[in-house]
Design a protein around this motif. Structure first.
Motif, PDB file in Angstrom:
ATOM      1  N   ASP A   1       0.831  -1.211   0.000  1.00 43.71           N
ATOM      2  CA  ASP A   1       0.000   0.000   0.000  1.00 43.71           C
ATOM      3  C   ASP A   1       0.860   1.254   0.000  1.00 43.71           C
ATOM      4  O   ASP A   1       0.523   2.249  -0.647  1.00 43.71           O
ATOM      5  CB  ASP A   1      -0.934   0.000   1.213  1.00 43.71           C
ATOM      6  CG  ASP A   1      -2.144  -0.908   1.004  1.00 43.71           C
ATOM      7  OD1 ASP A   1      -2.512  -1.138  -0.167  1.00 43.71           O
ATOM      8  OD2 ASP A   1      -2.704  -1.377   2.011  1.00 43.71           O
TER       9      ASP A   1
ATOM     10  N   LEU B   1      -2.067  -5.608  -5.923  1.00 47.13           N
ATOM     11  CA  LEU B   1      -2.549  -6.337  -4.752  1.00 47.13           C
ATOM     12  C   LEU B   1      -3.694  -7.228  -5.169  1.00 47.13           C
ATOM     13  O   LEU B   1      -4.713  -6.735  -5.667  1.00 47.13           O
ATOM     14  CB  LEU B   1      -3.012  -5.353  -3.674  1.00 47.13           C
ATOM     15  CG  LEU B   1      -1.896  -4.849  -2.766  1.00 47.13           C
ATOM     16  CD1 LEU B   1      -2.327  -3.588  -2.050  1.00 47.13           C
ATOM     17  CD2 LEU B   1      -1.497  -5.917  -1.766  1.00 47.13           C
TER      18      LEU B   1
ATOM     19  N   GLU C   1      -4.125  -9.895  -0.752  1.00 50.57           N
ATOM     20  CA  GLU C   1      -3.750  -9.209   0.497  1.00 50.57           C
ATOM     21  C   GLU C   1      -3.557 -10.163   1.678  1.00 50.57           C
ATOM     22  O   GLU C   1      -3.660  -9.738   2.826  1.00 50.57           O
ATOM     23  CB  GLU C   1      -4.764  -8.116   0.859  1.00 50.57           C
ATOM     24  CG  GLU C   1      -4.837  -7.001  -0.172  1.00 50.57           C
ATOM     25  CD  GLU C   1      -5.595  -5.792   0.336  1.00 50.57           C
ATOM     26  OE1 GLU C   1      -6.809  -5.925   0.554  1.00 50.57           O
ATOM     27  OE2 GLU C   1      -4.970  -4.728   0.521  1.00 50.57           O
ATOM     28  N   HIS C   2      -3.300 -11.426   1.434  1.00 47.18           N
ATOM     29  CA  HIS C   2      -2.905 -12.281   2.551  1.00 47.18           C
ATOM     30  C   HIS C   2      -1.860 -13.326   2.150  1.00 47.18           C
ATOM     31  O   HIS C   2      -1.775 -14.392   2.741  1.00 47.18           O
ATOM     32  CB  HIS C   2      -4.107 -12.899   3.273  1.00 47.18           C
ATOM     33  CG  HIS C   2      -4.965 -13.801   2.427  1.00 47.18           C
ATOM     34  ND1 HIS C   2      -6.044 -13.329   1.718  1.00 47.18           N
ATOM     35  CD2 HIS C   2      -4.905 -15.125   2.189  1.00 47.18           C
ATOM     36  CE1 HIS C   2      -6.613 -14.341   1.075  1.00 47.18           C
ATOM     37  NE2 HIS C   2      -5.933 -15.446   1.347  1.00 47.18           N
ATOM     38  N   GLY C   3      -1.056 -12.971   1.155  1.00 48.39           N
ATOM     39  CA  GLY C   3       0.144 -13.765   0.929  1.00 48.39           C
ATOM     40  C   GLY C   3      -0.010 -14.974   0.036  1.00 48.39           C
ATOM     41  O   GLY C   3       0.925 -15.759  -0.106  1.00 48.39           O
TER      42      GLY C   3
ATOM     43  N   ARG D   1       6.596 -10.983  -0.318  1.00 47.23           N
ATOM     44  CA  ARG D   1       5.212 -10.559  -0.511  1.00 47.23           C
ATOM     45  C   ARG D   1       5.066  -9.185   0.152  1.00 47.23           C
ATOM     46  O   ARG D   1       5.150  -9.082   1.378  1.00 47.23           O
ATOM     47  CB  ARG D   1       4.262 -11.526   0.188  1.00 47.23           C
ATOM     48  CG  ARG D   1       4.404 -12.991  -0.213  1.00 47.23           C
ATOM     49  CD  ARG D   1       3.609 -13.248  -1.453  1.00 47.23           C
ATOM     50  NE  ARG D   1       3.164 -14.616  -1.551  1.00 47.23           N
ATOM     51  CZ  ARG D   1       3.562 -15.455  -2.511  1.00 47.23           C
ATOM     52  NH1 ARG D   1       4.454 -15.087  -3.400  1.00 47.23           N
ATOM     53  NH2 ARG D   1       3.046 -16.663  -2.574  1.00 47.23           N
TER      54      ARG D   1
ATOM     55  N   LEU E   1       2.619  -8.766   3.041  1.00 49.54           N
ATOM     56  CA  LEU E   1       2.886  -9.394   4.346  1.00 49.54           C
ATOM     57  C   LEU E   1       4.047  -8.701   5.054  1.00 49.54           C
ATOM     58  O   LEU E   1       4.685  -9.286   5.931  1.00 49.54           O
ATOM     59  CB  LEU E   1       3.217 -10.891   4.178  1.00 49.54           C
ATOM     60  CG  LEU E   1       2.118 -11.772   3.599  1.00 49.54           C
ATOM     61  CD1 LEU E   1       2.522 -13.242   3.661  1.00 49.54           C
ATOM     62  CD2 LEU E   1       0.805 -11.567   4.346  1.00 49.54           C
ATOM     63  N   HIS E   2       4.308  -7.485   4.654  1.00 51.23           N
ATOM     64  CA  HIS E   2       5.436  -6.747   5.206  1.00 51.23           C
ATOM     65  C   HIS E   2       4.925  -5.346   5.470  1.00 51.23           C
ATOM     66  O   HIS E   2       4.321  -4.739   4.585  1.00 51.23           O
ATOM     67  CB  HIS E   2       6.576  -6.732   4.174  1.00 51.23           C
ATOM     68  CG  HIS E   2       7.913  -6.451   4.765  1.00 51.23           C
ATOM     69  ND1 HIS E   2       8.319  -5.175   5.077  1.00 51.23           N
ATOM     70  CD2 HIS E   2       8.930  -7.262   5.114  1.00 51.23           C
ATOM     71  CE1 HIS E   2       9.544  -5.227   5.587  1.00 51.23           C
ATOM     72  NE2 HIS E   2       9.934  -6.486   5.623  1.00 51.23           N
TER      73      HIS E   2
ATOM     74  N   GLY F   1       6.524 -12.762  10.056  1.00 52.17           N
ATOM     75  CA  GLY F   1       5.182 -12.236   9.817  1.00 52.17           C
ATOM     76  C   GLY F   1       4.375 -12.984   8.772  1.00 52.17           C
ATOM     77  O   GLY F   1       3.285 -12.557   8.417  1.00 52.17           O
ATOM     78  N   GLN F   2       4.882 -14.131   8.304  1.00 49.20           N
ATOM     79  CA  GLN F   2       4.207 -14.788   7.186  1.00 49.20           C
ATOM     80  C   GLN F   2       2.953 -15.545   7.611  1.00 49.20           C
ATOM     81  O   GLN F   2       2.130 -15.918   6.766  1.00 49.20           O
ATOM     82  CB  GLN F   2       5.176 -15.708   6.444  1.00 49.20           C
ATOM     83  CG  GLN F   2       6.421 -14.975   5.937  1.00 49.20           C
ATOM     84  CD  GLN F   2       6.097 -13.863   4.943  1.00 49.20           C
ATOM     85  OE1 GLN F   2       5.715 -14.131   3.813  1.00 49.20           O
ATOM     86  NE2 GLN F   2       6.224 -12.616   5.374  1.00 49.20           N
TER      87      GLN F   2
ATOM     88  N   VAL G   1       0.819 -11.837   9.918  1.00 49.00           N
ATOM     89  CA  VAL G   1       0.221 -10.724   9.156  1.00 49.00           C
ATOM     90  C   VAL G   1      -1.056 -11.159   8.422  1.00 49.00           C
ATOM     91  O   VAL G   1      -2.067 -10.451   8.487  1.00 49.00           O
ATOM     92  CB  VAL G   1       1.267 -10.064   8.223  1.00 49.00           C
ATOM     93  CG1 VAL G   1       0.622  -8.924   7.443  1.00 49.00           C
ATOM     94  CG2 VAL G   1       2.447  -9.536   9.031  1.00 49.00           C
ATOM     95  N   PRO G   2      -1.080 -12.329   7.746  1.00 45.89           N
ATOM     96  CA  PRO G   2      -2.361 -12.752   7.173  1.00 45.89           C
ATOM     97  C   PRO G   2      -3.449 -12.934   8.231  1.00 45.89           C
ATOM     98  O   PRO G   2      -4.611 -12.620   7.981  1.00 45.89           O
ATOM     99  CB  PRO G   2      -2.050 -14.086   6.483  1.00 45.89           C
ATOM    100  CG  PRO G   2      -0.597 -14.295   6.557  1.00 45.89           C
ATOM    101  CD  PRO G   2       0.027 -13.209   7.359  1.00 45.89           C
TER     102      PRO G   2
ATOM    103  N   ALA H   1      -4.702  -9.652   8.834  1.00 43.57           N
ATOM    104  CA  ALA H   1      -5.457  -9.152   7.688  1.00 43.57           C
ATOM    105  C   ALA H   1      -6.869  -9.741   7.660  1.00 43.57           C
ATOM    106  O   ALA H   1      -7.819  -9.085   7.240  1.00 43.57           O
ATOM    107  CB  ALA H   1      -4.729  -9.476   6.378  1.00 43.57           C
TER     108      ALA H   1
ATOM    109  N   ILE I   1       7.998 -16.661   0.493  1.00 46.26           N
ATOM    110  CA  ILE I   1       7.593 -16.755   1.906  1.00 46.26           C
ATOM    111  C   ILE I   1       8.805 -17.191   2.723  1.00 46.26           C
ATOM    112  O   ILE I   1       9.028 -16.719   3.843  1.00 46.26           O
ATOM    113  CB  ILE I   1       6.451 -17.795   2.069  1.00 46.26           C
ATOM    114  CG1 ILE I   1       5.245 -17.443   1.202  1.00 46.26           C
ATOM    115  CG2 ILE I   1       6.067 -17.971   3.531  1.00 46.26           C
ATOM    116  CD1 ILE I   1       4.424 -16.284   1.666  1.00 46.26           C
TER     117      ILE I   1
END
Lengths: 166, 286
Positions: A27, A40, A43-45, A60, A63-64, B34-35, B38-39, B42, B106
């Motif tokens: 973003d 995007l 948005e969850h890898g 990704r 994810l950062h 964070g793999q 973070v999801p 999200a 990843i």
């Protein structure tokens, strides 16, 4: 939520932006740096559309968090072509081999393949498929994406013939 | 979806991170690769008030052999293990499993210790940790404790790690050349979570008989599980194909499988039988 100033080096150029901690790198690249080439999808890898290089490693960008990238170097799809707009060998191979249809996944695939081709050692069919399995193409144009990256690897002297999986 | 808001802390030292953990307790969460975290954020399944980012703590970015243990610091990324980090069966097993962990981009971020702290039932590292008998070095402000893998995994996504604690290091035994390690997993697409996996480790004596045996299964129950009976059945005799097949059949019966619409219990047991046999046979084929 207050914003924190950070410095990103994107494609060699400094960007000073202010971000909320929860803002993802993807973003921040799109909305704060104005570099909308990074897409995007999920948005969850899962999909890999947002793949960029962070200090030379494919990551990704969804994810950062951007705040984690403060002081770091990022490369995006905007950095691939020459300043005059001429395509690099990988981009040209996508063009010539119909490696994109709608183009949504293309920036992610380009950055993923860029990273793979910059790793030491040659790439063979098994490695190509293993690495590219990371990203999704919603047009399901995988065969031409594989062909494009294979062609670029050959042109760059990075290809090694091996057994081709069925 | 976008992550919910949180306060961000980027400590530069372990001591600073532990002080932050002590202050934030249940509301704070360690951010390493964070793999998974973070999801989860999200999806708004996790809403930590504070993230304590340990990525700038250089002392945690380690992976070294010491006193016959491989000591893996909290910032060692999955990708580091794609090539053997130590000679012999331990390094080879880690490299064999690493390529099954999600996807290459990843693995450049996700960490070994993060996987152990997250404790996904289908984690390759968790299964290996249980099979080889990992030991976790857990720190909190003013304290330290060692937790063996057997006491670490408690339930789905649940470990012995307290809210004010940091998993600073996990160690694995560096196995000698008399050990044969195997790994096999099944998933429907490359990089997916495994529907079943098996990690096997056999020590052969000079006569070629199995002197020690460990078999762990992953992706089949809430935590990785040891197939004790199957392992014990191999002791004291040469690992013949018939004995390996019999051990794999025992492994398939010795646990309570997770069941869902796509993977009924019978199918999961069948996968365990196949994965255990493949891991055992593969370990002896070289």
């Amino acid at each position: 939520m207050s914003k924190t100033p950070i410095r990103l080096t994107v494609n060699g150029l400094p960007h000073e932006v202010a971000v909320e901690p929860r803002r993802t790198l993807a973003d921040a690249l799109r909305d704060d740096c104005g570099l909308t080439g990074t897409h995007l999808g999920c948005e969850h890898g899962v999909c890999g559309a947002c793949t960029v290089l962070l200090d030379g490693e494919a990551v990704r960008a969804c994810l950062h968090f951007a705040i984690q990238a403060d002081g770091h170097a990022i490369r995006t799809v905007e950095g691939l072509a020459a300043p005059d707009g001429s395509l690099n060998p990988l981009q040209r191979a996508f063009w010539e081999n119909h490696g994109l249809q709608c183009g949504f996944c293309t920036p992610g695939f380009l950055m993923l393949a860029t990273w793979m081709l910059e790793q030491p050692g040659p790439v063979d069919e098994a490695r190509l498929r293993h690495v590219l399995s990371s990203n999704l193409c919603r047009c399901t144009g995988y065969q031409n994406i594989l062909t494009a990256v294979r062609t670029a690897a050959q042109e760059l002297g990075k290809w090694r013939e091996g057994a081709t999986p069925a | 979806m976008k992550c919910p808001p949180f306060d961000y802390h980027a400590p530069r030292s372990q001591a600073e991170a532990l002080a932050l953990l002590a202050r934030h307790g249940e509301e704070g969460k360690i951010l390493a690769g964070g793999q998974s975290l973070v999801p989860t954020m999200a999806f708004r399944l996790a809403r930590p008030a504070s993230l304590i980012d340990i990525n700038r703590i250089a002392e945690l970015d380690t992976c070294r052999a010491e006193a016959n243990r491989l000591r893996i610091g909290a910032l060692a990324r999955h990708a580091r293990f794609e090539r053997p980090v130590v000679p012999g069966p331990t390094g080879a097993l880690l490299a064999r499993a690493a390529e099954h962990i999600a996807h290459a981009p990843i693995r450049t971020r996700g960490t070994f210790c993060g996987s152990l702290a997250h404790a996904d039932p289908a984690s390759e590292w968790c299964c290996i940790a249980l099979a080889l008998g990992a030991e976790m070095r857990v720190l909190r402000e003013g304290g330290e404790r060692l937790v063996p893998a057997a006491d670490w995994f408690q339930a789905v996504f649940t470990t012995a790690l307290g809210p004010d604690e940091l998993l600073a290091e996990a160690s694995l035994p560096i196995l000698g050349p008399d050990w044969r390690c195997g790994f096999a997993e099944f998933n429907r697409r490359a990089g997916d979570f495994a529907l079943a996996m098996a990690v096997t480790a056999l020590r052969l004596d000079v006569a070629g008989h199995v002197a020690e045996a460990r078999i762990a299964l992953g992706g089949v129950a809430g935590t990785p599980v040891l197939a004790r009976e199957a392992a014990a059945s191999l002791l004291g005799a040469p690992p013949t194909p018939d004995r390996l097949r019999a051990a794999a059949a025992l492994a398939a019966e010795g646990f309570e499988p997770t069941e869902d619409a796509q993977v009924p219990a019978d199918y999961r047991r069948d996968l365990v039988r196949a994965m255990t046999r493949r891991a055992l046979e593969g370990s002896l084929a070289a």
